[in-house]
Design an enzyme around this catalytic site. Structure first.
Site, PDB file in Angstrom:
ATOM      1  N   HIS A 308       0.850  -1.183   0.000  1.00  0.00           N
ATOM      2  CA  HIS A 308       0.000   0.000   0.000  1.00  0.00           C
ATOM      3  C   HIS A 308       0.892   1.241   0.000  1.00  0.00           C
ATOM      4  O   HIS A 308       1.940   1.248   0.628  1.00  0.00           O
ATOM      5  CB  HIS A 308      -0.908   0.020   1.237  1.00  0.00           C
ATOM      6  CG  HIS A 308      -2.063   0.946   1.071  1.00  0.00           C
ATOM      7  ND1 HIS A 308      -1.964   2.286   1.354  1.00  0.00           N
ATOM      8  CD2 HIS A 308      -3.317   0.730   0.618  1.00  0.00           C
ATOM      9  CE1 HIS A 308      -3.130   2.852   1.082  1.00  0.00           C
ATOM     10  NE2 HIS A 308      -3.960   1.944   0.628  1.00  0.00           N
ATOM     11  N   ASP A 366      -7.973  -5.245   0.060  1.00  0.00           N
ATOM     12  CA  ASP A 366      -8.501  -6.033  -1.047  1.00  0.00           C
ATOM     13  C   ASP A 366      -8.131  -7.499  -0.976  1.00  0.00           C
ATOM     14  O   ASP A 366      -8.654  -8.314  -1.730  1.00  0.00           O
ATOM     15  CB  ASP A 366      -8.001  -5.457  -2.380  1.00  0.00           C
ATOM     16  CG  ASP A 366      -8.714  -4.171  -2.703  1.00  0.00           C
ATOM     17  OD1 ASP A 366      -9.888  -4.066  -2.333  1.00  0.00           O
ATOM     18  OD2 ASP A 366      -8.092  -3.289  -3.312  1.00  0.00           O
TER      19      ASP A 366
END
Ligand code: ACO
Length: 432
Positions: A308, A366
């Site tokens: 991320h 996700d």
């Protein structure tokens, strides 16, 4: 915002200037470089906005090192445990948690805007039966400006409010129309007696031939996922919405631009990509081969659902979703899900791997959401659409904040030009 100053001096010490420093409520100080080009004749260079704030915002705060995510000051863990999606939506849009009567009015308003203009619904007849639902979503949302003219005046607070409620209410209906087209089933009209996520399940899975029983656990799981996806400050799609909207474009076009940005596998498209990757890996014995591919700099393959831009410790949303994932699979009687077992195994291998440790690559939101969607029977191609439904309220809150900012400007970054210097045009017959 209180101000301080920061002195910038060039390498040979021949010139310097004071840069104002802005202090947020929490988080690092921010240097204001707005006058740099005017005073020093230089731009800053930060591809991908790794260290650049594009705006000030009072909506969401993230501390990527500590794994903190707050909406309007409320930790996401508290909202996930005690709130519900529409209450969180109100909080994001209006800045405060609603009173009981405000919440009732808001729920009522969202419920009353769920239907689509019949003309817009006919758009779906024009798409191929196998069109990707994200393509249909961005196209149909973009077309809303052709149907809802009463919300086109971006300077009118009432028009902005109706736009916000309308798009929040209609996204599940548009998503359901896309799903039904892919499934070859008739469109199912919304039912305003149901909650937001119950109605979504009804529109997705009911058929005219028999009654449909709504699964309460599925509705709860979706509500939680929407809370966790509701906003994430200046991510790629939200920045896209702000940028498109900064030209004064109509709000439906700005949201359609955000939907398109979300579709990419490095962003919201990752949930679909995770599932496809897990299917490709197939069995636990293949994990080391795929982890090696992800580590190979000459191979474009990446472990989907890992890493991320902001979280360099853990993604707090992933922790909540991981737990929810266990609960959903257990309560839906799917305790032996080979896909979930594979995901857990992959997670363990990657978390112990030197490459992933060194680069702070952890499972992101996700990584698990797709497994829940799969357990609920939602088709893989709809996963990013589910993300878009949750994120729409964040996009709208940011669009509204941007439009009402008295110091707001059109977004227009500068560049480092690397093309040819000036040269003269050569007629075609004289070119070698
Ligand atoms: N697998 C393997 N290596 C990775 C991964 C990954 N998933 N993610 C990052 N890396 C490596 C990069 O190759 C880079 O290596 P280098 O230092 O040798 O060049 C290093 O880690 C840093 O990565 P960057 O790409 O520079 O980090 P950035 O902040 O630009 O990208 C991103 C973040 C896009 C999320 C990236 O980690 C990624 O592509 N992950 C997979 C896709 C994904 O899951 N996206 C969802 C993000 S969450 C969301 O949008 C909701």
């Amino acid at each position: 915002m209180s101000k301080d100053a920061y002195t910038l001096t060039n390498a040979d010490g021949s010139s310097s200037m004071e840069l104002p420093v802005h202090k947020g409520t929490v988080g690092p100080d921010v240097l204001d470089i707005g006058s740099l080009y005017r005073e020093q004749g230089v731009f800053t260079y930060d591809p991908g906005f790794v260290a650049t704030g594009s705006c000030s915002s009072a909506i969401t705060y993230i501390d990527g090192v500590k794994g903190v995510l707050m909406y309007r000051g409320y930790p996401v863990e508290q909202l996930a445990a005690h709130s519900n999606f529409l209450e969180v939506a109100f909080l994001l849009l209006y800045g405060e948690l609603p009173t009981a009567s405000q919440l009732e009015d808001f729920n009522e308003s969202i419920n009353r805007h769920t239907m689509l203009n019949e003309g817009m619904l006919r758009f779906f007849n024009g798409f191929r039966y196998d069109a990707h639902p994200m393509a249909m979503l961005s196209a149909v949302v973009g077309s809303m400006s052709a149907y809802y003219h009463d919300t086109m005046d971006i300077n009118n607070p009432e028009a902005r409010k109706v736009f916000a409620h309308r798009i929040l209410a209609k996204l599940p209906t548009i998503a359901a129309a896309a799903l039904k087209l892919n499934a070859g089933q008739p469109f199912i009209y919304p039912r305003n007696d149901l909650s937001y996520t119950e109605n979504l399940l009804h529109m997705f899975f009911a058929v005219p031939a028999e009654p449909y029983e709504i699964n309460k656990i599925a509705a709860q799981a979706l509500d939680l996922l929407f809370i966790l996806h509701a906003d994430h400050e200046q991510n790629c799609s939200t920045s896209t919405v702000r940028m498109a909207g900064s030209s004064g474009a109509n709000p439906y076009s700005a949201i359609a631009a955000g939907i398109s940005a979300l579709w990419g596998p490095a962003h919201g498209g990752a949930n679909e990509a995770v599932l496809r990757m897990l299917e490709q890996i197939g069995e636990a014995k293949n994990i080391p081969r795929f982890v090696d591919k992800a580590k190979d700099r000459d191979d474009p393959f990446r472990l989907m659902g890992f890493g991320h831009r902001v979280y360099k410790n853990f993604d707090p949303r992933a922790t909540i979703i991981r737990e929810m994932c266990h609960k959903v699979l257990k309560q839906m009687g799917r305790t032996n899900s080979p896909l979930f077992d594979l995901a857990l195994e992959l997670e363990q291998v990657a978390l112990k791997d030197e490459y992933f440790i060194e680069k702070n690559l952890y499972p992101n939101v996700d990584f698990y959401s797709g497994i829940i969607y799969r357990a609920l029977g939602i088709p893989t191609s709809m996963f990013t659409v589910m993300f878009a439904i949750g994120r729409t309220v964040g996009w709208v809150a940011h669009w509204k904040e941007m439009i009402t900012d008295p110091g707001g400007k059109i977004s227009r970054p500068r560049q480092l030009y690397t093309g040819p210097p000036q040269r003269d045009y050569v007629p075609v017959d004289q070119r070698s």
